[in-house]
Design a protein around this motif. Structure first.
Motif, PDB file in Angstrom:
ATOM      1  N   SER A  63     -37.235 -49.273  -3.830  1.00 14.26           N
ATOM      2  CA  SER A  63     -36.975 -49.264  -5.267  1.00 14.26           C
ATOM      3  C   SER A  63     -35.560 -49.791  -5.479  1.00 14.26           C
ATOM      4  N   LEU A  64     -35.320 -50.472  -6.575  1.00 18.27           N
ATOM      5  CA  LEU A  64     -34.016 -51.057  -6.938  1.00 18.27           C
ATOM      6  C   LEU A  64     -33.606 -52.191  -5.997  1.00 18.27           C
ATOM      7  N   SER A  65     -34.567 -52.754  -5.259  1.00 17.53           N
ATOM      8  CA  SER A  65     -34.259 -53.859  -4.345  1.00 17.53           C
ATOM      9  C   SER A  65     -35.517 -54.695  -4.147  1.00 17.53           C
ATOM     10  N   SER A  66     -35.355 -55.893  -3.616  1.00 19.04           N
ATOM     11  CA  SER A  66     -36.555 -56.681  -3.322  1.00 19.04           C
ATOM     12  C   SER A  66     -36.795 -56.775  -1.813  1.00 19.04           C
ATOM     13  N   TYR A  67     -36.066 -55.937  -1.067  1.00 18.04           N
ATOM     14  CA  TYR A  67     -36.247 -55.911   0.389  1.00 18.04           C
ATOM     15  C   TYR A  67     -36.572 -54.506   0.882  1.00 18.04           C
ATOM     16  N   CYS A  68     -37.199 -54.431   2.058  1.00 16.43           N
ATOM     17  CA  CYS A  68     -37.355 -53.134   2.712  1.00 16.43           C
ATOM     18  C   CYS A  68     -36.021 -52.787   3.380  1.00 16.43           C
ATOM     19  N   TRP A  69     -35.910 -51.520   3.883  1.00 19.36           N
ATOM     20  CA  TRP A  69     -34.626 -51.098   4.448  1.00 19.36           C
ATOM     21  C   TRP A  69     -34.183 -51.992   5.605  1.00 19.36           C
ATOM     22  N   ASP A  70     -35.136 -52.477   6.423  1.00 12.12           N
ATOM     23  CA  ASP A  70     -34.778 -53.312   7.570  1.00 12.12           C
ATOM     24  C   ASP A  70     -34.154 -54.640   7.143  1.00 12.12           C
ATOM     25  N   HIS A  71     -34.543 -55.110   5.946  1.00 12.22           N
ATOM     26  CA  HIS A  71     -34.091 -56.443   5.549  1.00 12.22           C
ATOM     27  C   HIS A  71     -33.085 -56.448   4.410  1.00 12.22           C
ATOM     28  N   VAL A  72     -32.656 -55.279   3.970  1.00  7.83           N
ATOM     29  CA  VAL A  72     -31.574 -55.240   2.978  1.00  7.83           C
ATOM     30  C   VAL A  72     -30.340 -55.827   3.663  1.00  7.83           C
ATOM     31  N   ASP A  73     -29.748 -56.878   3.084  1.00  4.99           N
ATOM     32  CA  ASP A  73     -28.636 -57.527   3.808  1.00  4.99           C
ATOM     33  C   ASP A  73     -27.350 -56.699   3.766  1.00  4.99           C
ATOM     34  N   ASP A  74     -27.071 -56.081   2.627  1.00  2.23           N
ATOM     35  CA  ASP A  74     -25.859 -55.258   2.558  1.00  2.23           C
ATOM     36  C   ASP A  74     -26.230 -53.808   2.254  1.00  2.23           C
ATOM     37  N   ARG A  75     -26.329 -53.012   3.312  1.00  3.30           N
ATOM     38  CA  ARG A  75     -26.796 -51.637   3.152  1.00  3.30           C
ATOM     39  C   ARG A  75     -25.803 -50.796   2.351  1.00  3.30           C
ATOM     40  N   GLU A  76     -24.525 -51.058   2.556  1.00  2.00           N
ATOM     41  CA  GLU A  76     -23.490 -50.292   1.831  1.00  2.00           C
ATOM     42  C   GLU A  76     -23.620 -50.546   0.328  1.00  2.00           C
ATOM     43  N   ALA A  77     -23.882 -51.827  -0.031  1.00  2.00           N
ATOM     44  CA  ALA A  77     -24.049 -52.182  -1.446  1.00  2.00           C
ATOM     45  C   ALA A  77     -25.287 -51.490  -2.026  1.00  2.00           C
ATOM     46  N   TYR A  78     -26.365 -51.412  -1.202  1.00  2.00           N
ATOM     47  CA  TYR A  78     -27.583 -50.762  -1.689  1.00  2.00           C
ATOM     48  C   TYR A  78     -27.325 -49.283  -1.968  1.00  2.00           C
ATOM     49  N   ARG A  79     -26.605 -48.610  -1.022  1.00  2.00           N
ATOM     50  CA  ARG A  79     -26.278 -47.188  -1.220  1.00  2.00           C
ATOM     51  C   ARG A  79     -25.492 -47.004  -2.512  1.00  2.00           C
ATOM     52  N   LYS A  80     -24.607 -47.970  -2.816  1.00  2.00           N
ATOM     53  CA  LYS A  80     -23.786 -47.897  -4.016  1.00  2.00           C
ATOM     54  C   LYS A  80     -24.662 -48.020  -5.282  1.00  2.00           C
ATOM     55  N   THR A  81     -25.580 -48.999  -5.253  1.00  2.00           N
ATOM     56  CA  THR A  81     -26.523 -49.188  -6.374  1.00  2.00           C
ATOM     57  C   THR A  81     -27.318 -47.894  -6.624  1.00  2.00           C
ATOM     58  N   LEU A  82     -27.809 -47.315  -5.505  1.00  2.00           N
ATOM     59  CA  LEU A  82     -28.609 -46.096  -5.608  1.00  2.00           C
ATOM     60  C   LEU A  82     -27.770 -44.958  -6.194  1.00  2.00           C
ATOM     61  N   SER A  83     -26.527 -44.831  -5.719  1.00  4.42           N
ATOM     62  CA  SER A  83     -25.645 -43.762  -6.210  1.00  4.42           C
ATOM     63  C   SER A  83     -25.386 -43.915  -7.699  1.00  4.42           C
ATOM     64  N   GLU A  84     -25.200 -45.165  -8.142  1.00  5.72           N
ATOM     65  CA  GLU A  84     -24.976 -45.408  -9.575  1.00  5.72           C
ATOM     66  C   GLU A  84     -26.212 -45.008 -10.394  1.00  5.72           C
ATOM     67  N   HIS A  85     -27.391 -45.341  -9.831  1.00  3.94           N
ATOM     68  CA  HIS A  85     -28.649 -44.954 -10.492  1.00  3.94           C
ATOM     69  C   HIS A  85     -28.723 -43.429 -10.631  1.00  3.94           C
ATOM     70  N   ILE A  86     -28.332 -42.716  -9.545  1.00  2.00           N
ATOM     71  CA  ILE A  86     -28.374 -41.250  -9.550  1.00  2.00           C
ATOM     72  C   ILE A  86     -27.345 -40.692 -10.534  1.00  2.00           C
ATOM     73  N   ASP A  87     -26.133 -41.283 -10.542  1.00  2.00           N
ATOM     74  CA  ASP A  87     -25.090 -40.792 -11.453  1.00  2.00           C
ATOM     75  C   ASP A  87     -25.546 -40.899 -12.911  1.00  2.00           C
TER      76      ASP A  87
END
Ligand SMILES: [Zn+2]
Length: 331
Positions: A15-39
């Motif tokens: 969710s919030l991405s077009s890749y699976c976890w293995d292919h997310v290129d910037d994992r740190e950026a994804y965690r940030k996006t997710l945290s913003e969604h949660i906030d």
């Protein structure tokens, strides 16, 4: 649900991405996006987050109903008071996570690593904990009911007692054999800790489910098992021996009265005996005292009857001693 856009990948995208976890290129950026969604929303309800790695996530009070976190790594995360109803945490890593007051209802926790997790006041209802690792997990004031509890690792789990398990079927009984197996491992866990009363509770449940399984498979061993449950609660309930002894004494008294089996003693002063005399005779026979002040008329049937009561009485007294010793003496 969209597929991961990486070439040849058949996984579903996070969710919030077009890749699976293995292919997310910037994992740190994804965690940030997710945290913003949660906030902004306080929720990850229904999101698809398989195999997400988010150690030490700070997700207190989060609404995570129906979230898919299968295979995720949330070790040392803080999920205090989170709502994880119907979430999928199959194979997830919650090692040393803070799960105080968490709501696990119909949650998939199959093969989940909950070792060292803090489950204070957690509510675990109808969840699947099969093959979960609960080593060193802390169950202070947790409430567990209707769970699948097969092949869990329990070594060094803390504050797990029979009172942690509530409701009519604390462990899911739809498969009597696996539930029986689960109670057996609980019994062994309690025994190691010297919690004999809790072990006795687990042992009774274990035997009860074994009986249920025998009944389903229509085995003849069901009958002695039922008898042992009734007479002594599988050796765990001494008061049942007393209650069934009293019942047997009364039953025999009624039969003796109905068949009028006793001789009236010469010095009795009346031509008929009272019901109390039959009860007294029954007690004296049951306990194999046999004073001989009251005796049965000489007939094979009456001799067989009194003989059988003496036999049953001796058996019940032996059973009483066995049950007391089993329940209260160190095992
Ligand atoms: Zn992919």
């Amino acid at each position: 649900m969209n597929k991961c856009t990486h070439k040849d990948c058949k996984e579903i995208a996070l969710s919030l991405s077009s890749y699976c976890w293995d292919h997310v290129d910037d994992r740190e950026a994804y965690r940030k996006t997710l945290s913003e969604h949660i906030d902004s929303s306080g929720s990850i309800k229904g999101l698809y987050l398989r195999r997400l790695e988010f150690q030490s996530a700070q997700w207190q009070n989060i609404d995570a109903e129906e979230v898919d976190l299968a295979g995720a790594d949330l070790s040392r995360a803080d999920l205090t008071a989170a709502n994880l109803k119907r979430a999928n945490l199959t194979g997830a890593n919650l090692h040393r996570a803070n799960l105080a007051s968490i709501d696990f209802e119909d949650t998939h926790l199959l093969r989940c690593d909950l070792s060292g997790a803090r489950l204070w006041s957690a509510c675990i209802n109808n969840s699947n904990l099969a093959e979960a690792n609960l080593q060193e997990a802390d169950f202070l004031k947790a409430s567990i009911t209707g769970v699948k509890f097969w092949h869990v690792k329990l070594e060094k789990a803390k504050f797990l007692t029979k009172f942690s398990f509530t409701g009519k079927a604390p462990i899911d009984e739809s498969g009597p054999l696996s539930a029986s197996e689960a109670y057996r491992s609980l019994k062994q866990y309690f025994m190691v800790l010297g919690r004999y009363d809790d072990a006795s509770w687990a042992s009774f449940k274990e035997k009860q489910l074994e009986r249920k399984d025998l009944f389903h498979r229509r085995r003849i061993a069901y009958i002695p098992s039922l008898l042992m449950a009734f007479l002594c609660g599988y050796g765990e309930k001494p008061y049942r021996v007393i209650a069934s002894s009293v019942t047997i004494i009364f039953l025999y008294s009624f039969v003796y009265t109905a068949l009028n089996i006793l001789k009236v003693p010469l010095d009795y002063g009346s031509s008929t005996l009272r019901f109390w005399d039959y009860i007294y005779f029954s007690i004296v026979t049951f306990t194999t005292l046999g004073f001989g002040d009251l005796t049965p008329k000489l007939a094979p049937l009456f001799q067989m009857l009194t003989g059988s009561e003496a036999f049953v009485g001796a058996f019940m007294m032996g059973l009483f001693v066995f049950t007391l010793a089993r329940k209260y003496a160190a095992r």
